[in-house]
Design a protein around this motif. Structure first.
Motif, PDB file in Angstrom:
ATOM      1  N   ALA A   1       0.931  -1.082  -0.106  1.00  0.00           N
ATOM      2  CA  ALA A   1       0.131  -0.082  -0.087  1.00  0.00           C
ATOM      3  C   ALA A   1       0.866   1.226  -0.088  1.00  0.00           C
ATOM      4  O   ALA A   1       0.705   2.179  -0.567  1.00  0.00           O
ATOM      5  CB  ALA A   1      -0.923  -0.119   1.292  1.00  0.00           C
ATOM      6  N   GLU A   2       1.919   1.399   0.842  1.00  0.00           N
ATOM      7  CA  GLU A   2       2.804   2.347   0.824  1.00  0.00           C
ATOM      8  C   GLU A   2       3.349   2.680  -0.759  1.00  0.00           C
ATOM      9  O   GLU A   2       3.651   3.780  -0.980  1.00  0.00           O
ATOM     10  CB  GLU A   2       4.018   2.225   1.719  1.00  0.00           C
ATOM     11  CG  GLU A   2       3.668   2.478   3.181  1.00  0.00           C
ATOM     12  CD  GLU A   2       4.781   1.917   4.334  1.00  0.00           C
ATOM     13  OE1 GLU A   2       4.452   1.901   5.488  1.00  0.00           O
ATOM     14  OE2 GLU A   2       5.770   1.671   3.633  1.00  0.00           O
TER      15      GLU A   2
ATOM     16  N   TRP B   1       2.439   1.914  -3.639  1.00  0.00           N
ATOM     17  CA  TRP B   1       1.607   2.607  -4.756  1.00  0.00           C
ATOM     18  C   TRP B   1       1.014   3.819  -4.176  1.00  0.00           C
ATOM     19  O   TRP B   1       0.695   4.567  -4.988  1.00  0.00           O
ATOM     20  CB  TRP B   1       0.307   1.479  -4.638  1.00  0.00           C
ATOM     21  CG  TRP B   1       0.820   0.553  -5.646  1.00  0.00           C
ATOM     22  CD1 TRP B   1       1.435  -0.949  -5.164  1.00  0.00           C
ATOM     23  CD2 TRP B   1       0.976   0.327  -7.011  1.00  0.00           C
ATOM     24  NE1 TRP B   1       1.775  -1.546  -6.161  1.00  0.00           N
ATOM     25  CE2 TRP B   1       1.576  -1.066  -7.538  1.00  0.00           C
ATOM     26  CE3 TRP B   1       0.961   1.495  -7.823  1.00  0.00           C
ATOM     27  CZ2 TRP B   1       1.925  -0.937  -8.799  1.00  0.00           C
ATOM     28  CZ3 TRP B   1       1.234   0.862  -9.323  1.00  0.00           C
ATOM     29  CH2 TRP B   1       1.674  -0.193  -9.607  1.00  0.00           C
ATOM     30  N   ALA B   2       0.970   4.167  -2.696  1.00  0.00           N
ATOM     31  CA  ALA B   2       0.540   5.435  -2.418  1.00  0.00           C
ATOM     32  C   ALA B   2       1.749   6.445  -2.881  1.00  0.00           C
ATOM     33  O   ALA B   2       1.418   7.424  -3.518  1.00  0.00           O
ATOM     34  CB  ALA B   2       0.270   5.585  -1.084  1.00  0.00           C
TER      35      ALA B   2
END
Lengths: 470, 470
Positions: free
Chosen positions: B271-272, B274-275
């Motif tokens: 998630a990090e 792609w954020a």
């Protein structure tokens, strides 16, 4: 304003082939007698078809950097330059007006009488105290039955040096015709013998054939029991790589018919193209795979993939020559005969003055600024493949037999690796990098790399790792 | 949150090899039962070594898209995924916790009992009114002496279909072991005969070997004078390409030990990454050869060389699949097994929603966002060549014999065409495209393309145009 153009053979395979022309161009630039010294090649870039467009002045003198007259100087180069001349080039060269430029095409440097001085200089390098008392000179030529002129120049030089009185005797000997080099012990009587190979560069002949035919073991070889008594042979380096060839080139250029010191004017189209490019560069731009960034009056060029990399992480050069040498090979170390192949290496930056920027671009992407500007202003004429094919001679005549399918097959392999858009195959290119599309570069005509690959295709040899001829 | 991973073989040479896996992934995405369906390959990208890192959830079910158990499902895939398992996979699969993710690895789809339904579906396609009165079924397997399980699944399916009562008789026949397919006229008595090849896809066997061994001339072949009277053979397409295989995959996944509908959480590192990427994309950025531009909530991806080209001059796609299909081949039409080779074609643009952007990037440069982010945050571990080489088995065992010089020689040819920086060979990469250097992408481990080339080098065959095995 005057432009001097040096024409080399170049190579699709060997990255060192253009080295001699590079070096003479640098020497002549340093002399400052011409406003620019431009290089052009049969098998590299800018090609013979492009090189005139890259010259800055309307007064252009073209020197074929060949050691003797022959197929290239009499057929290929005049044809590709569009001189409308074929066959032997007269003393003083051929002059034409092409696209608003006066173009003078000279004899190759090797046939200039000044080469006698180069031979003497080479002889003195290897035997500084050569003397008319005890020293013989052998001027050693290749010789061939294909071109009668190729031995004439050897005889002329021998005659001239004989008349100079520097040597006890002077002989013209040959590798491939009589009198053969192997006969020297019978012919030459002096105890000291200087051998000067009349060759363009070091190579198989100077390093293998000649030493073998003469029985040489190094630069100096002693023969204690020759027919005419003991003899010592001093083997000089080939004439074609001697720095004083630069003088011969200047003489050739100055003696060309109609040459004057004033020369011509600045070529208007050329000036416009570079003014437009400079305006672009001052804003920062991308051209092909390269990124150009202005830096307080200077310009930095690097691979666009390297944007943002700290400068000290990159190899920095500050001359067009440095840029040229960093981009001559791809990241795998392979020669890049076509500069617009998408194989520009990374890891470097060139910081150039505004004055050096054109030559820097010329190293990076030869003729690309001129041709793209011409395309952008609707003055670039495309040459369809059949026209290119019909023009070919020698070993390339057979490309005329290529079917459209074969031409397409080669395009898929070769042109798919290239940035350029094939106008010569009917592809459209509405905008160029001048209009902000970095990868948009026109290809008005099939290059010699492509032609050579079509030849391989027609011969059924493509894909094999063979050294292509010519 | 649950991730489903389909593992295919893929190919370094054949661009169509991954097609079946693409198609099942699309079918399964459309069902919406998993939060994502990810593909991974032995010989394409993302590789087996990378694929787990590209999954979004901590609950991952991995399905080997193979028709039978064997070397790949029991040795190669578990090893490359790092499952710490070798040999036959038990019913219900193998479950491990790897890097904070629960990874369930199942049996190949071909051994699932649900394949009997696929066989029946294929049979009905070619003979809709098949009946227990007059129709025989031949389940046709390859058969081999190398793996005893490969015929077991054919017998099981035959048994199951015999019990179903849809056919008058059901036979298991083989290409390479007894009972051989050529014996069918003696064995099969019914006037109508359906043949269903238990093969993964159309290929040499289904198109050549089987028709030849059985004397078939097309989908329907009439044999007027067989031992048991006139017979008509209906030749079905292979089971492996039937859409209902998607159901089998879902069953396999649901039956995997410990599977639950809730699944796991979102993987925090993923998630990090792609954020961070999304933040970059919202500003507009270049990654490798691609340019990403935000457009009012959407993102446009195109080749950076095409920057500034009018949109209507480009082929526009609006799905990750469209992007995938436009970038699978280079401009010469060659398959691109390694997506970071500097051969990204031009002439297209993909306009994607924020939700589709990750899958778009996954198509363009598989695993590049995840690995680059890991490198940027100092959590990417490089695997030196000797470790990679030692792990190889089968035909690749011999790469262990490669000298450092041979590995370097292959690097010069292969890696010089690639954007990535070889961390596995000790190269340094201080910044990635996350820090604004478009071409800076880490390569933590030699890819299978490289391994295959080293094998060719060790075998003395590199550069020859041979189809590599395995």
């Amino acid at each position: 304003m005057r432009s001097l153009v040096l024409i080399g053979h170049g190579s699709h395979l060997n990255g060192e082939s253009a080295g001699a022309v590079y070096r003479y161009a640098e020497l002549l630039r340093a002399r400052g007698l011409y406003d620019e010294v431009v290089e052009g090649y049969w098998k590299e870039e800018p090609s013979l078809r492009q090189v005139l467009r890259t010259t800055r002045s309307t007064d252009v003198t073209v020197i074929p950097m060949f050691i003797s007259e022959g197929y290239f100087t009499e057929t290929v180069i005049p044809r590709e330059l569009g001189l409308g001349h074929q066959g032997p080039v007269p003393e003083g060269g051929v002059a034409r007006v092409l696209g608003g430029k006066t173009v003078r095409y000279t004899l190759p440097y090797g046939v200039h009488p000044g080469m006698a001085d180069v031979i003497l200089a080479r002889a003195r390098e290897v035997l500084p105290d050569l003397s008319a008392q005890d020293t013989a000179l052998i001027v050693l030529g290749h010789g061939t039955t294909r071109n009668e002129n190729s031995n004439r120049v050897i005889y002329c030089n021998a005659e001239q040096l004989r008349a100079s009185g520097h040597f006890a005797e002077v002989h013209a000997l040959f590798l491939d015709e009589d009198p053969k080099v192997g006969t020297w012990p019978e012919v030459v009587r002096s105890p000291r013998v200087v051998v000067v190979p009349f060759f363009a560069s070091e190579g198989w002949h100077t390093l293998e054939t000649i030493p073998e035919d003469m029985g040489l073991t190094g630069e100096v070889t002693v023969f204690p029991e020759n027919p005419h008594g003991p003899q010592t042979v001093y083997y000089a380096r080939p004439v074609g790589t001697h720095a004083s060839v630069a003088d011969v080139i200047l003489h050739l250029a100055e003696e060309a018919r109609g040459a004057s010191e004033r020369g011509g004017d600045e070529d208007r189209t050329h000036a416009e193209a570079w003014a437009a490019f400079l305006a672009l560069a001052r804003q920062g731009t991308r051209v092909g795979e390269a990124l150009i960034t202005p830096h307080g009056g200077l310009f930095e060029i690097r691979h666009a993939l390297d944007e943002g990399r700290p400068s000290d992480d990159l190899t920095t050069v500050v001359t067009p020559e440095g840029l040229r040498d960093l981009t001559r090979r791809d990241e795998g170390g392979h020669h890049r005969p076509v500069h617009t192949f998408r194989t520009l290496p990374r890891g470097w930056r060139a910081v150039l003055s505004e004055a050096d920027l054109p030559r820097g671009m010329h190293s990076l992407y030869p003729a690309v600024v001129e041709e793209s500007y011409a395309h952008q202003t609707h003055t670039l004429r495309a040459t369809p493949w059949p026209t290119t094919a019909r023009r070919q001679t020698g070993i390339y005549t057979k490309v005329q037999r290529a079917t459209p399918e074969q031409v397409e097959a080669v395009s898929r392999e070769v042109c798919s690796r290239c940035l350029k858009t094939r106008l010569w195959a009917g592809e459209k290119l509405p905008l160029t990098f001048f209009a902000g599309v970095p990868g948009a570069i026109p290809c008005p005509e099939a290059c010699t790399y492509f032609i050579a690959e079509v030849r391989e295709e027609v011969s059924g040899k493509r894909g094999q790792e063979t050294v292509s001829g010519e």
